[in-house]
Scaffold this active site. Structure first.
Site, short mmCIF file in Angstrom:
data_model
loop_
_atom_site.label_atom_id
_atom_site.label_comp_id
_atom_site.label_asym_id
_atom_site.label_seq_id
_atom_site.Cartn_x
_atom_site.Cartn_y
_atom_site.Cartn_z
N LYS A 16 0.86 -1.19 0.00
CA LYS A 16 0.00 0.00 0.00
C LYS A 16 0.89 1.23 0.00
O LYS A 16 2.03 1.22 0.50
CB LYS A 16 -0.94 0.00 1.21
CG LYS A 16 -0.27 0.11 2.58
CD LYS A 16 0.06 1.52 3.03
CE LYS A 16 0.78 1.56 4.37
NZ LYS A 16 1.30 2.91 4.69
N ASP B 270 -3.07 -1.16 9.85
CA ASP B 270 -3.24 -1.11 8.40
C ASP B 270 -3.94 -2.35 7.84
O ASP B 270 -4.28 -2.39 6.65
CB ASP B 270 -1.89 -0.97 7.69
CG ASP B 270 -1.29 0.42 7.83
OD1 ASP B 270 -2.03 1.36 8.16
OD2 ASP B 270 -0.07 0.56 7.61
#
Length: 298
Positions: free
Chosen positions: A12, A143
């Site tokens: 990401k 996350d």
């Protein structure tokens, strides 16, 4: 019932990241926009026959793991999945091929954990919703819920609030990890806490630009509060300047760093910039990976 599968765990990047207040539990509230990209770890999962004792095994390529297997997020995610699913007899093995660099601000470990949850839900046919998987995920890492959701999302709180954002327009990302530089998330937050942050930056600009699918306007609004902790003579600063001097629309540090992401119109331009920064960093040319991409491999 399938006995094995192979799933991609995408890195990401943060295209917007603002640090808000520090919470009573020690975490920080954030307001962030995240994007999955085509730089991926590969996780192979095998479901074996129960042999009288629960077993979770993990192997990986080379010396990719920086912790003991039982402390790796894949192992912890598997244990959390079985606990939440009420499965008390299991035998599962994982083979993890690491391609996402460690401690780089790219969420590699979190994505591996998310891929673990998704894969086990399929192999054990538990039929969990994305929302349920995200509930398990937040107990593993901040996350991980986003990495379960994937695509383009606004992420708030400590990571537990994940909402869809207009998909990122087509472009090319150049990710550059300064050679020899690593920083832990805890260190990054500690540095940020020592700095007077001043006025908070609103995500309204980038969210509006995302709605318009305007890559130029998006790049005018990328932001990462952690860059306030970076010195003017650091490799991060030099790489950002070199990317901008070699055709990038914008350049920004991802997460708590030290990876730097450049936004480019095409692969040839990104590769030229990669050549320019290769002496300072390990480089990866990739693209946005959408939520509806095929994350499975035969």
């Amino acid at each position: 019932m399938r006995s094995e599968l192979t799933i991609l765990a995408p890195a990401k990047i943060n295209i917007f990241l603002e640090i808000l207040d520090k919470r009573g539990d020690g975490y920080h509230n954030l307001d962030s926009v995240m994007q999955t990209v085509s730089l991926c770890d590969v996780l192979r999962v095998r479901r074996g026959q129960y042999a009288g004792q629960n077993s979770i095994s993990l192997s990986t390529n080379g010396n990719a793991l920086d912790v003991a297997p039982e402390k790796n997020l894949v192992y912890l995610a598997a244990k959390a999945f079985f606990d939440h699913a009420g499965i008390d007899k299991y035998n599962v093995s994982f083979t993890l091929t690491k391609r996402i660099p460690l401690q780089a601000g790219l969420g590699g470990g979190s994505s591996d954990a998310a891929a673990t949850l998704i894969a086990l839900d399929e192999l054990y046919e538990t039929g969990m919703t994305v929302g349920k998987l995200c509930e398990i995920a937040i107990g593993i890492g901040s996350d991980v819920p986003f990495c379960v959701r994937r695509g383009t999302c606004r992420v708030q709180g400590k990571g537990e609030f994940v909402s869809d954002v207009t998909p990122f327009p087509d472009c090319v990302f150049l990710i550059a990890l300064p050679q020899g530089e690593k920083i832990s998330t805890a260190q990054a937050y500690s540095l940020a806490d020592e700095i007077n942050m001043g006025d908070r930056v609103s995500p309204d600009g980038i969210l509006s630009a995302m709605n318009e699918c305007d890559i130029g306007l998006i790049c005018e609004n990328v932001y990462n509060r952690f860059e306030a902790t970076v010195t003017s003579d650091s490799a991060v600063t030099k790489i950002k300047e070199m990317m901008m001097g070699n055709g990038a629309f914008a350049s920004i540090m991802s997460g708590s760093g030290p990876s730097v992401v450049g936004f480019f119109a095409d692969v040839p331009t990104a590769k030229c910039a990669a050549d320019a920064v290769a002496g300072l960093a390990d480089v990866y040319v990739c693209s946005p990976m959408r939520r509806d991409a095929n994350y499975y491999r035969d």
